[in-house]
Design an enzyme around this catalytic site. Sequence first.
Site, PDB file in Angstrom:
ATOM      1  N   ARG A   1       7.519   5.471   5.692  1.00 26.90           N
ATOM      2  CA  ARG A   1       6.429   4.870   6.474  1.00 26.90           C
ATOM      3  C   ARG A   1       6.333   5.625   7.800  1.00 26.90           C
ATOM      4  NH1 ARG A   1       5.419  -0.552   4.784  1.00 26.90           N
ATOM      5  NH2 ARG A   1       5.648  -0.548   2.512  1.00 26.90           N
TER       6      ARG A   1
ATOM      7  N   THR B   1       2.408  -0.757   7.453  1.00 25.32           N
ATOM      8  CA  THR B   1       1.681  -1.933   6.963  1.00 25.32           C
ATOM      9  C   THR B   1       2.080  -3.167   7.767  1.00 25.32           C
ATOM     10  OG1 THR B   1       3.349  -2.589   5.327  1.00 25.32           O
ATOM     11  CG2 THR B   1       1.717  -0.945   4.635  1.00 25.32           C
TER      12      THR B   1
ATOM     13  N   GLY C   1       8.220   1.318  -5.528  1.00 23.96           N
ATOM     14  CA  GLY C   1       8.348   1.160  -6.977  1.00 23.96           C
ATOM     15  C   GLY C   1       7.305   1.939  -7.743  1.00 23.96           C
TER      16      GLY C   1
ATOM     17  N   THR D   1      -3.912  -7.917  -6.488  1.00 20.67           N
ATOM     18  CA  THR D   1      -4.043  -6.625  -5.802  1.00 20.67           C
ATOM     19  C   THR D   1      -2.672  -6.113  -5.354  1.00 20.67           C
ATOM     20  OG1 THR D   1      -4.446  -7.658  -3.659  1.00 20.67           O
ATOM     21  CG2 THR D   1      -6.367  -7.199  -5.015  1.00 20.67           C
TER      22      THR D   1
ATOM     23  N   CYS E   1      -1.446   0.751  -4.274  1.00 21.77           N
ATOM     24  CA  CYS E   1      -2.281   1.857  -3.798  1.00 21.77           C
ATOM     25  C   CYS E   1      -1.667   3.200  -4.180  1.00 21.77           C
ATOM     26  CB  CYS E   1      -2.492   1.757  -2.292  1.00 21.77           C
ATOM     27  SG  CYS E   1      -0.953   1.696  -1.316  1.00 21.77           S
ATOM     28  N   THR E   2      -0.344   3.320  -4.043  1.00 24.98           N
ATOM     29  CA  THR E   2       0.321   4.579  -4.373  1.00 24.98           C
ATOM     30  C   THR E   2       0.251   4.854  -5.867  1.00 24.98           C
ATOM     31  OG1 THR E   2       1.826   4.292  -2.498  1.00 24.98           O
ATOM     32  CG2 THR E   2       2.480   5.870  -4.195  1.00 24.98           C
TER      33      THR E   2
END
Length: 458
Positions: A349, A298, A327, A237, A268-269
């Site tokens: 962030r 996070t 990345g 993941t 996720c991005t």
Amino acid sequence: MKIISDLWYDKSIEIVLFKNPLIDRNVSDIIQLHEYAGEFVQKPISIFDSVEILRAINDLKLPPAKLDIGKLTYEYHSDDNNFNNVKAFVIDKLKSATEYKAIKPKDVVLYGFGRIGRLLARELMSKTGKGTQMRLRAIVVRGTLNTEILEKRACLLRTDSVHGNFTGTVTVNAVDNTLLINGTTVQIISANTPEEIDYTEYEISNALVIDNTGAFRDQNQLSRHLKAKGVSKVLLTASGKGVPNIVHGVNHFDYDPDTTHIFSAASCTTNAITPILKVIEDSVGIKKGHLETIHAYTNDQNLVDNMHPKYRRGRAANLNMVITETGAGQAVAKALPGLKGKLTSNAIRVPVPNGSLAILNLDIKNKTSLEGINTIIKKYALEGDLVEQIKYSLSKELVSTDIIGSVAPAVYDSEATIVSDNGKNLILYIWYDNEFGYSQQVIRLAKYIAKVRRYTYY
């Protein structure tokens, strides 16, 4: 509401309305979803029509399935519908379900039990149905197991500060080191290394291990899971090195689960931007672009100022906007090779616990307009291979908390889109629940790897 519940619990048939889950929704939720659906397709979507279609579905003998009554209702009222009878229409639309082969359930092990691991556990247990797809059999953690530790882990599963309470039951059996989740026993295993575990001791075989620890990221490290007895597949993941990075809906068919044993679900991005980028590339072409992601903080960051291996991330996450690298721009090229070298990327962030925003600044090959690009993306959100991945938002009031709980990894903000006067530059705003939305993508990919995808009608 009763028919939806009966279909799910008696027949393992999940009903959605333009991708929005309807199980365990209240009356107000269902009314609001019908209003959204009508505005989305620009035709009335009547609850009375939905009920008639649901009754027709309930009368049919169907395999475990996921069916979109919004799409069915829309098509029933379309100009090319030749059926005057709802049941005949539904029978015709779902006739291919009779050819669907029976599913062999897959044992699943969660390796790690952090933010993503617990959301995956919730989803796996709430969608177990008759156990015809994936069965969560074990969770692997590090450290000592005792009554106190097990109860703390159970509490973290029951309650979540962002996503609310788990709508099920979780009880602890400290004697056997198990959690009883919704009446199903899940073994808790303590291990320091993947290869030391013998899953067959717990009657687990041919299992899919979903590694959400972030500790193992490349081919060699992830291969260690395959050395454990009872494991056949591994899914990471996070973005992986030397393994297929998959954005479900975009490139999952490029890899055969029969011959590929280790997969990455990317980040996720990456899952948020890749479906949109594919739409833009396929429709108007991309010359170059820049991605800026405004990302929730996070667990990797510090709560208060302290030492950190990376610059800036050591500063207090709840007080600062923090520029850092991502990345995702490069990772997109692993799913869409045609975009290699065309995208730069960075991340900021920000002090929110969940809910992120990707801003795509794209120079395109073919001229378009605001109406043109919105129409294109709406079409992909309504039909085709990316309906699970793209949600088209019509709201002028959308903010980050509104997208928490979205089942789509990409929520396209149609009201925020900017197109240059010459029609050659786009600025697109893509919201995403970086925890729950991403977890849904992991589940979709896991089902593909495990070969337990139900019959679907979108």
